[in-house]
Design an enzyme around this catalytic site. Structure first.
Site, PDB file in Angstrom:
ATOM      1  N   CYS A 119      13.973 -25.171   9.576  1.00 43.61           N
ATOM      2  CA  CYS A 119      12.598 -24.753   9.294  1.00 43.61           C
ATOM      3  C   CYS A 119      11.542 -25.634   9.953  1.00 43.61           C
ATOM      4  CB  CYS A 119      12.350 -24.714   7.788  1.00 43.61           C
ATOM      5  SG  CYS A 119      13.400 -23.542   6.923  1.00 43.61           S
ATOM      6  N   TYR A 212      -0.677 -16.174  -3.234  1.00 46.00           N
ATOM      7  CA  TYR A 212      -1.071 -14.808  -2.869  1.00 46.00           C
ATOM      8  C   TYR A 212      -2.586 -14.620  -2.937  1.00 46.00           C
ATOM      9  CZ  TYR A 212       3.625 -12.775  -2.562  1.00 46.00           C
ATOM     10  OH  TYR A 212       4.899 -12.453  -2.162  1.00 46.00           O
ATOM     11  N   VAL A 252       2.661  -7.158  -3.157  1.00 49.71           N
ATOM     12  CA  VAL A 252       2.888  -7.954  -4.362  1.00 49.71           C
ATOM     13  C   VAL A 252       2.456  -7.180  -5.603  1.00 49.71           C
ATOM     14  CG1 VAL A 252       0.611  -9.074  -4.190  1.00 49.71           C
ATOM     15  CG2 VAL A 252       2.474 -10.221  -5.424  1.00 49.71           C
ATOM     16  N   LYS A 256       5.147  -8.042 -12.252  1.00 54.15           N
ATOM     17  CA  LYS A 256       6.610  -8.184 -12.226  1.00 54.15           C
ATOM     18  C   LYS A 256       7.076  -9.637 -12.255  1.00 54.15           C
ATOM     19  CE  LYS A 256       7.598  -3.848  -9.789  1.00 54.15           C
ATOM     20  NZ  LYS A 256       8.220  -3.235  -8.572  1.00 54.15           N
ATOM     21  N   ALA A 273      12.783 -14.382  -6.698  1.00 53.54           N
ATOM     22  CA  ALA A 273      12.322 -13.811  -5.426  1.00 53.54           C
ATOM     23  C   ALA A 273      10.812 -13.926  -5.300  1.00 53.54           C
ATOM     24  CB  ALA A 273      12.755 -12.350  -5.332  1.00 53.54           C
ATOM     25  N   CYS A 406       9.806 -29.238   5.141  1.00 53.10           N
ATOM     26  CA  CYS A 406      11.180 -29.672   4.910  1.00 53.10           C
ATOM     27  C   CYS A 406      12.126 -28.828   5.759  1.00 53.10           C
ATOM     28  CB  CYS A 406      11.539 -29.539   3.429  1.00 53.10           C
ATOM     29  SG  CYS A 406      11.288 -27.885   2.741  1.00 53.10           S
TER      30      CYS A 406
END
Length: 420
Positions: A119, A212, A252, A256, A273, A406
């Site tokens: 990454c 978000y 989104v 949930k 998730a 990271c």
């Protein structure tokens, strides 16, 4: 044992002097060059199997490189070398960075190297390019990262086909998302960090929701649009599709979040998730050059690279590795954490950022202020370059920013920049 006469000795002495002179003529400069970011551009980030899925990583890389060079306002042949991060290279063909470079219209003589630090690949590309420029090996370079997780293939081990069928492995999981030392998904490492630092699911869900909302606010305000290189997707018998906005942050449903089951640890788990990053497609590129080259080319830089550092910890503790790289940066630059106006810590999982905020004792209000990978997406070879480029755009003149990311295996990279 052989001995030489006076004439031979004289010739050897002359040759030695010549070799010594040759060595000195190729020595690095006594002082390191200052390195600046001339431009930074990225494609929109596409959802998994979404709007950008028809394009390979190399094509996305070409789009980002071409846009970055154009925005720097320099001729393409001024770029003398390219480093591009790319993690999931299977099936892309030889030298993905070379494909991206030539696809961007850069000179055929441009050397390229593909970087894989999981990454951190995109950020490490920036760091390696900066080193080359600091040492005077090059004057103008492009560095960045690219990934198309939608196009990553499955693989089958070579050998006799066993009775009962074949086993296919997902290269995304095998080469990108599995801790090879503990033989489990990176999400299990995230769960380990959450347990060690007592970070609850509620905290992680709350952080994800904030990611978000911040991403949406940044897009609504027009703050992110100036980073974007639109992607044109040809359609048979139909008008071309032009993609110029990130896809993930709009997908989104906050209702949930509390209802989702944990993914990696069924009992007393915290990682879901919703509070993790997603699989995505995208590319980012930066034009880096020496301050001297910027003057010569009449370029007004966005920022200067002040320092960079790597760190490594136990592989299972990879989420907290940035907390070991970042203090090195501050020490090298002679700065305190209070001097940093903006922090970009990559959101591989929400717990990664929460853990590093906790360990570094930094102000959450200054961290990922315009959202991050949980909401925008995480094309793994791209993300490190994306957060450096975003800071170069978002900081105000004279402000310092730190980007940290990271990587699997217990590593991290971090870069400190100053807005010019």
């Amino acid at each position: 044992m052989a001995f030489c006469g006076p004439r031979t000795a004289a010739r050897l002495s002359h040759s030695t002097r010549a070799l010594h002179y040759t060595h000195r003529s190729f020595a690095s400069p006594r002082t390191l060059n200052e390195v600046v970011i001339a431009s930074a551009a990225r494609t929109p980030i596409g959802s998994f199997q979404g709007t950008l899925s028809s394009l390979p990583a190399t094509k996305l890389g070409s789009i980002a490189i071409k846009a970055a060079v154009e925005r720097a306002g320099i001729p393409a042949d001024e770029v003398k070398e390219v480093y591009m991060g790319n993690v999931l290279q299977a099936g892309q063909g030889q030298a993905p960075s070379r494909q991206a470079t030539l696809g961007a219209g850069l000179a055929i003589s441009t050397p390229t190297t593909t970087i894989n630090k999981v990454c951190a690949s995109g950020m490490k590309s920036v760091m390696l390019a900066a080193q080359s420029l600091m040492c005077g090996h090059q004057q103008v370079m492009v560095a960045g990262g690219m990934e198309s997780m939608s196009n990553v293939p499955y693989c089958m081990s070579r050998g006799a086909t066993p009775y009962g069928g074949v086993k296919l492995e997902d290269i995304i999981v095998k080469d990108g998302l599995t801790d090879v030392y503990n033989k489990f998904h990176m999400g299990n490492c995230a769960e380990n960090t959450a347990k060690k630092l007592s970070i609850s699911r509620e905290e992680q869900d709350g952080f994800a929701i904030t990611s978000y909302t911040r991403s949406k606010a940044a897009w609504d305000s027009g703050l992110i649009a100036n980073e974007i290189a639109p992607v044109t997707i040809a359609q048979k018998g139909k008008p071309d599709i032009i993609v110029q906005e990130d896809e993930e942050y709009k997908r989104v449903d906050f209702s949930k979040f509390p209802k989702l089951k944990t993914v990696f640890q069924k009992d007393n788990g915290t990682v879901t998730a919703a509070n993790s990053s997603t699989l995505n497609d995208g590319a980012a590129a930066l034009v880096l050059m020496t301050a001297e080259a910027a003057n010569r080319l009449n370029v007004t830089p966005l920022a200067r690279i002040v320092a960079f550092a790597d760190a490594a910890v136990d592989p299972i503790d990879f989420p907290i590795a940035p907390a070991y790289a970042i203090p090195k940066l501050l020490s090298e630059a002679g700065l305190k954490k209070e001097d940093i106006a903006m922090w970009e810590i990559n959101e591989a999982f929400s717990v990664v950022v929460l853990a590093n905020i906790k360990m570094l004792d930094i102000d959450p209000a200054r961290v990922n202020v315009n959202g991050g990978a949980v909401s925008l997406g995480h094309p793994i070879g791209m993300s490190g370059a994306r957060i450096v480029g975003h800071m170069a755009h978002a900081l105000r003149k004279g402000q310092f920013g730190i980007a940290g990311i990271c990587n699997g295996g217990g590593g991290a990279s971090a870069v400190l920049i100053e807005k010019l």
